[in-house]
Scaffold this motif. Sequence first.
Motif, PDB file in Angstrom:
ATOM      1  N   ARG A   1       0.829  -1.211   0.000  1.00 37.78           N
ATOM      2  CA  ARG A   1       0.000   0.000   0.000  1.00 37.78           C
ATOM      3  C   ARG A   1       0.860   1.256   0.000  1.00 37.78           C
ATOM      4  O   ARG A   1       0.573   2.217  -0.695  1.00 37.78           O
ATOM      5  CB  ARG A   1      -0.940  -0.005   1.211  1.00 37.78           C
ATOM      6  CG  ARG A   1      -2.092  -0.997   1.098  1.00 37.78           C
ATOM      7  CD  ARG A   1      -3.146  -0.772   2.183  1.00 37.78           C
ATOM      8  NE  ARG A   1      -2.628  -0.848   3.546  1.00 37.78           N
ATOM      9  CZ  ARG A   1      -2.469  -1.976   4.238  1.00 37.78           C
ATOM     10  NH1 ARG A   1      -2.791  -3.143   3.692  1.00 37.78           N
ATOM     11  NH2 ARG A   1      -2.009  -1.955   5.471  1.00 37.78           N
TER      12      ARG A   1
ATOM     13  N   GLU B   1       2.384   1.670  -3.511  1.00 32.88           N
ATOM     14  CA  GLU B   1       1.361   2.120  -4.465  1.00 32.88           C
ATOM     15  C   GLU B   1       1.049   3.598  -4.260  1.00 32.88           C
ATOM     16  O   GLU B   1       0.947   4.361  -5.222  1.00 32.88           O
ATOM     17  CB  GLU B   1       0.085   1.290  -4.313  1.00 32.88           C
ATOM     18  CG  GLU B   1       0.223  -0.122  -4.823  1.00 32.88           C
ATOM     19  CD  GLU B   1      -0.937  -1.021  -4.407  1.00 32.88           C
ATOM     20  OE1 GLU B   1      -1.925  -0.521  -3.822  1.00 32.88           O
ATOM     21  OE2 GLU B   1      -0.833  -2.238  -4.658  1.00 32.88           O
ATOM     22  N   ALA B   2       0.910   4.020  -3.015  1.00 32.42           N
ATOM     23  CA  ALA B   2       0.624   5.429  -2.727  1.00 32.42           C
ATOM     24  C   ALA B   2       1.790   6.304  -3.182  1.00 32.42           C
ATOM     25  O   ALA B   2       1.586   7.372  -3.768  1.00 32.42           O
ATOM     26  CB  ALA B   2       0.362   5.624  -1.235  1.00 32.42           C
ATOM     27  N   TRP B   3       2.971   5.863  -2.959  1.00 26.50           N
ATOM     28  CA  TRP B   3       4.155   6.630  -3.352  1.00 26.50           C
ATOM     29  C   TRP B   3       4.262   6.733  -4.864  1.00 26.50           C
ATOM     30  O   TRP B   3       4.544   7.790  -5.411  1.00 26.50           O
ATOM     31  CB  TRP B   3       5.400   5.979  -2.750  1.00 26.50           C
ATOM     32  CG  TRP B   3       6.661   6.743  -3.008  1.00 26.50           C
ATOM     33  CD1 TRP B   3       6.952   8.006  -2.594  1.00 26.50           C
ATOM     34  CD2 TRP B   3       7.795   6.295  -3.738  1.00 26.50           C
ATOM     35  NE1 TRP B   3       8.190   8.368  -3.005  1.00 26.50           N
ATOM     36  CE2 TRP B   3       8.746   7.330  -3.716  1.00 26.50           C
ATOM     37  CE3 TRP B   3       8.114   5.101  -4.401  1.00 26.50           C
ATOM     38  CZ2 TRP B   3       9.987   7.220  -4.329  1.00 26.50           C
ATOM     39  CZ3 TRP B   3       9.349   5.004  -4.997  1.00 26.50           C
ATOM     40  CH2 TRP B   3      10.268   6.053  -4.975  1.00 26.50           C
ATOM     41  N   GLU B   4       4.011   5.621  -5.557  1.00 26.29           N
ATOM     42  CA  GLU B   4       4.096   5.617  -7.017  1.00 26.29           C
ATOM     43  C   GLU B   4       2.997   6.474  -7.652  1.00 26.29           C
ATOM     44  O   GLU B   4       3.194   7.061  -8.706  1.00 26.29           O
ATOM     45  CB  GLU B   4       4.036   4.180  -7.545  1.00 26.29           C
ATOM     46  CG  GLU B   4       5.313   3.409  -7.252  1.00 26.29           C
ATOM     47  CD  GLU B   4       5.206   1.926  -7.558  1.00 26.29           C
ATOM     48  OE1 GLU B   4       4.125   1.464  -7.984  1.00 26.29           O
ATOM     49  OE2 GLU B   4       6.212   1.226  -7.350  1.00 26.29           O
ATOM     50  N   ARG B   5       1.809   6.580  -7.013  1.00 24.43           N
ATOM     51  CA  ARG B   5       0.723   7.407  -7.532  1.00 24.43           C
ATOM     52  C   ARG B   5       0.998   8.898  -7.365  1.00 24.43           C
ATOM     53  O   ARG B   5       0.472   9.723  -8.093  1.00 24.43           O
ATOM     54  CB  ARG B   5      -0.596   7.064  -6.835  1.00 24.43           C
ATOM     55  CG  ARG B   5      -1.259   5.797  -7.325  1.00 24.43           C
ATOM     56  CD  ARG B   5      -2.703   5.701  -6.818  1.00 24.43           C
ATOM     57  NE  ARG B   5      -2.821   5.923  -5.383  1.00 24.43           N
ATOM     58  CZ  ARG B   5      -2.800   4.965  -4.460  1.00 24.43           C
ATOM     59  NH1 ARG B   5      -2.673   3.715  -4.832  1.00 24.43           N
ATOM     60  NH2 ARG B   5      -2.908   5.243  -3.188  1.00 24.43           N
ATOM     61  N   ASN B   6       1.806   9.230  -6.403  1.00 22.83           N
ATOM     62  CA  ASN B   6       2.096  10.628  -6.109  1.00 22.83           C
ATOM     63  C   ASN B   6       2.969  11.198  -7.211  1.00 22.83           C
ATOM     64  O   ASN B   6       4.013  10.647  -7.537  1.00 22.83           O
ATOM     65  CB  ASN B   6       2.789  10.731  -4.747  1.00 22.83           C
ATOM     66  CG  ASN B   6       2.905  12.157  -4.275  1.00 22.83           C
ATOM     67  OD1 ASN B   6       2.767  13.102  -5.045  1.00 22.83           O
ATOM     68  ND2 ASN B   6       3.163  12.307  -3.000  1.00 22.83           N
ATOM     69  N   GLU B   7       2.549  12.317  -7.763  1.00 21.09           N
ATOM     70  CA  GLU B   7       3.302  12.915  -8.857  1.00 21.09           C
ATOM     71  C   GLU B   7       4.340  13.908  -8.354  1.00 21.09           C
ATOM     72  O   GLU B   7       5.104  14.448  -9.148  1.00 21.09           O
ATOM     73  CB  GLU B   7       2.335  13.596  -9.827  1.00 21.09           C
ATOM     74  CG  GLU B   7       1.448  12.575 -10.522  1.00 21.09           C
ATOM     75  CD  GLU B   7       0.482  13.213 -11.506  1.00 21.09           C
ATOM     76  OE1 GLU B   7       0.588  14.426 -11.762  1.00 21.09           O
ATOM     77  OE2 GLU B   7      -0.364  12.479 -12.012  1.00 21.09           O
TER      78      GLU B   7
END
Length: 138
Positions: free
Chosen positions: A110, A113-119
């Motif tokens: 999780r 995933e949150a880190w990768e979604r952050n632009e």
Amino acid sequence: MDTFTRSELAKLVGVNKETLRYYETRDLIDPPLRSRSGYRLYSNEDAKRILFIKNAQKLGFSLDEIHEILSLQTAKKNSRQTTTAKAQEKRRIIDKRIDKLNQLGNAIDRMMEAWERNETDASILAYLGEGTFLSEDL
């Protein structure tokens, strides 16, 4: 009956020779016989017991638990029931550890995933600092 010196037995069962002395101080193995020249002499039974200890450790039993199991084996009083109960308890502990590790793995997924979604360029350290991906029981 075959006899082995401490070095020979250690090599045979795959432990450090000081481990044999440590097992002796913990009363996991009996003090060995001595040769005329003072060498410790171990038997095939000692080798079997050490292999039992090493295998029990691989299953997650502590040396204290192994000592207790060996004592039950010697006493033979309710040893089957007690040993079975100890094995069942160890299984429960292992199952809890597996659940905890699965929870930790899911939390890391999780977080990633949150880190990768952050632009933005927010570091993974920021996500660790927030801890929002962690469940309450971790």
